[in-house]
Each structure stands twice: as structure tokens, then as C-alpha cells.
Design an enzyme around this catalytic site. Structure first.
Site, mmCIF file in Angstrom:
data_model
loop_
_atom_site.group_PDB
_atom_site.id
_atom_site.type_symbol
_atom_site.label_atom_id
_atom_site.label_comp_id
_atom_site.label_asym_id
_atom_site.label_seq_id
_atom_site.Cartn_x
_atom_site.Cartn_y
_atom_site.Cartn_z
ATOM 1 N N GLN A 30 2.959 10.007 1.177
ATOM 2 C CA GLN A 30 4.251 9.312 1.276
ATOM 3 C C GLN A 30 5.168 9.630 0.103
ATOM 4 O O GLN A 30 6.381 9.380 0.189
ATOM 5 C CB GLN A 30 4.038 7.797 1.361
ATOM 6 C CG GLN A 30 3.346 7.354 2.648
ATOM 7 C CD GLN A 30 3.187 5.845 2.691
ATOM 8 O OE1 GLN A 30 2.240 5.309 2.128
ATOM 9 N NE2 GLN A 30 4.094 5.166 3.346
ATOM 10 N N HIS A 66 -4.730 1.332 7.247
ATOM 11 C CA HIS A 66 -3.391 1.925 7.366
ATOM 12 C C HIS A 66 -3.231 3.090 6.379
ATOM 13 O O HIS A 66 -2.775 4.175 6.739
ATOM 14 C CB HIS A 66 -2.346 0.835 7.103
ATOM 15 C CG HIS A 66 -0.919 1.297 7.141
ATOM 16 N ND1 HIS A 66 -0.044 0.909 8.134
ATOM 17 C CD2 HIS A 66 -0.213 2.115 6.311
ATOM 18 C CE1 HIS A 66 1.137 1.478 7.901
ATOM 19 N NE2 HIS A 66 1.061 2.209 6.798
ATOM 20 N N GLU A 67 -3.653 2.861 5.126
ATOM 21 C CA GLU A 67 -3.508 3.907 4.102
ATOM 22 C C GLU A 67 -4.467 5.069 4.366
ATOM 23 O O GLU A 67 -4.116 6.234 4.165
ATOM 24 C CB GLU A 67 -3.733 3.330 2.702
ATOM 25 C CG GLU A 67 -2.798 2.185 2.323
ATOM 26 C CD GLU A 67 -1.336 2.449 2.616
ATOM 27 O OE1 GLU A 67 -0.898 3.603 2.523
ATOM 28 O OE2 GLU A 67 -0.624 1.486 2.975
ATOM 29 N N HIS A 126 -2.974 7.429 6.736
ATOM 30 C CA HIS A 126 -1.997 8.357 6.148
ATOM 31 C C HIS A 126 -2.696 9.612 5.629
ATOM 32 O O HIS A 126 -2.142 10.707 5.703
ATOM 33 C CB HIS A 126 -1.250 7.682 4.983
ATOM 34 C CG HIS A 126 -0.064 6.863 5.410
ATOM 35 N ND1 HIS A 126 0.970 7.369 6.150
ATOM 36 C CD2 HIS A 126 0.255 5.566 5.171
ATOM 37 C CE1 HIS A 126 1.880 6.417 6.359
ATOM 38 N NE2 HIS A 126 1.467 5.306 5.779
ATOM 39 N N CYS A 138 5.536 -0.060 7.576
ATOM 40 C CA CYS A 138 5.186 1.135 6.805
ATOM 41 C C CYS A 138 6.398 1.522 5.973
ATOM 42 O O CYS A 138 7.516 1.579 6.500
ATOM 43 C CB CYS A 138 4.803 2.270 7.748
ATOM 44 S SG CYS A 138 4.384 3.812 6.889
ATOM 45 N N LEU A 139 6.189 1.798 4.680
ATOM 46 C CA LEU A 139 7.301 2.169 3.804
ATOM 47 C C LEU A 139 7.964 3.472 4.258
ATOM 48 O O LEU A 139 9.114 3.722 3.906
ATOM 49 C CB LEU A 139 6.821 2.299 2.354
ATOM 50 C CG LEU A 139 6.369 0.998 1.680
ATOM 51 C CD1 LEU A 139 5.803 1.287 0.291
ATOM 52 C CD2 LEU A 139 7.521 -0.005 1.590
ATOM 53 N N GLY A 193 0.846 -1.190 0.000
ATOM 54 C CA GLY A 193 0.000 0.000 0.000
ATOM 55 C C GLY A 193 0.879 1.237 0.000
ATOM 56 O O GLY A 193 2.012 1.197 0.500
HETATM 57 ZN ZN ZN Z 1 2.393 3.526 5.897
#
Ligand code: ZN
Length: 163
Positions: free
Chosen positions: A50, A135-136, A139, A93-94, A45
Site C-alpha cells: 500500500q 485483511h492485511e 494485501h 481499506c485505506l 492496518g
Molecule cells: Zn486494505
């Protein structure tokens, strides 16, 4: 293109709410770049903040690592229903590489979003897809996994992240 640069926490763009997308078709190219970036990372995701765009757009694909890709491009998404209970599970998380947090999430949700073609969708998501979408969605509201754990757990995770 192998992928856009991914912002890392504590970049301030990750901590503020994102603005609605006025024209879904105008973000089709950006969304395609985000999917490519997500697959290259590799992740499941990726939300627009991000990669430096404070707009309500995320992409996800919880299937591709196990088989056939099943990409979602969600413009102006909202969670319109969710399970009453939550279950904690590990999340990466990236934007916070190397850190896994135990985050409580609803095991199912109903997500409503607009596609880049301007079509409104509503779908129940279960399991990994439900968790990834929550999660997304976080963000887009300036929330990261650190914000979803106890202050004690957060201190330990931030210490790990710092080194
Ligand atoms: Zn994330």
C-alpha cells in the site's frame, strides 16, 4: 513526517503477490514509517504494497482508536490455523477510500510472524485483530476486499468507488 503516500486501487502493486523479506532488521525503519502513516491516515492496518513496497510486511494496531496503542509489526506473516466457519462483517481499506465491503472472515486465526528484531512469534488473534490480520495478509497476496465479495457485490462497490 505525517505519513507516506498511500497507493490507491487499482494501482497494479495492490494486485500482485509480494516477495518474502530476506532480512527483517533491514525493514525496521520502513515499518516504523508505516505505523506513523497508518496512525495519520487514520487506520488500523497497513501493508507494505500500500506504500509501494511489494514485500511481505504489514503493521496493525486495532486498539489505538479505543485506548492504549498496541502496535504489531509482522514480517513474513502466515496464518497457520483458523476457525472452520467464516462470518461476514464490514471492512474499509485505506487503498479504497470511501468503500465498505461485507467480507467473510474467520473469527479467529493463529498468526505466525517474525519481528524486525528477528524473533519468531505465534499468537492466536480473535475478533477485530483476527479480521484486520486477514485483511492485511490478503494485501501481501495481491488480494483486496473487492476480490472477496460476489461479482454482483463487486460491480456495485466498484460503481460506488468510481463516483
Ligand atoms: Zn486494505
Amino acid at each position: 513526517m505525517s505519513g507516506l503516500p498511500i497507493r490507491r486501487w487499482p494501482d497494479p502493486i495492490l494486485s500482485r503477490p509480494c516477495a518474502p523479506v530476506a532480512d527483517p532488521q533491514a525493514v525496521a525503519g520502513l515499518a516504523a514509517d508505516m505505523l506513523e502513516t497508518m496512525y495519520a491516515a487514520p487506520g488500523r492496518g497497513l501493508a507494505a504494497p500500500q506504500i509501494g513496497h511489494a514485500i511481505r510486511l504489514f503493521v496493525m494496531d486495532v486498539a489505538w482508536k479505543d485506548g492504549a496503542p498496541d502496535p504489531f509489526i509482522c514480517v513474513n506473516p502466515s496464518i497457520i490455523a483458523h476457525a472452520a466457519e467464516t462470518v461476514a462483517g464490514p471492512e474499509a481499506c485505506l487503498s479504497i477510500p470511501g468503500v465498505t465491503a461485507e467480507v467473510p472472515r474467520s473469527p479467529w486465526i493463529v498468526l505466525r510472524w517474525t519481528t524486525p528484531e528477528g524473533v519468531l512469534h505465534e499468537q492466536r488473534l480473535d475478533g477485530a485483530a483476527a479480521i484486520c490480520a486477514q485483511h492485511e495478509q490478503d494485501h501481501l497476496d495481491g488480494i483486496v476486499t473487492f476480490d472477496r465479495v460476489s461479482s454482483e457485490a463487486r460491480r456495485a462497490l466498484e460503481a460506488d468507488y468510481a463516483g
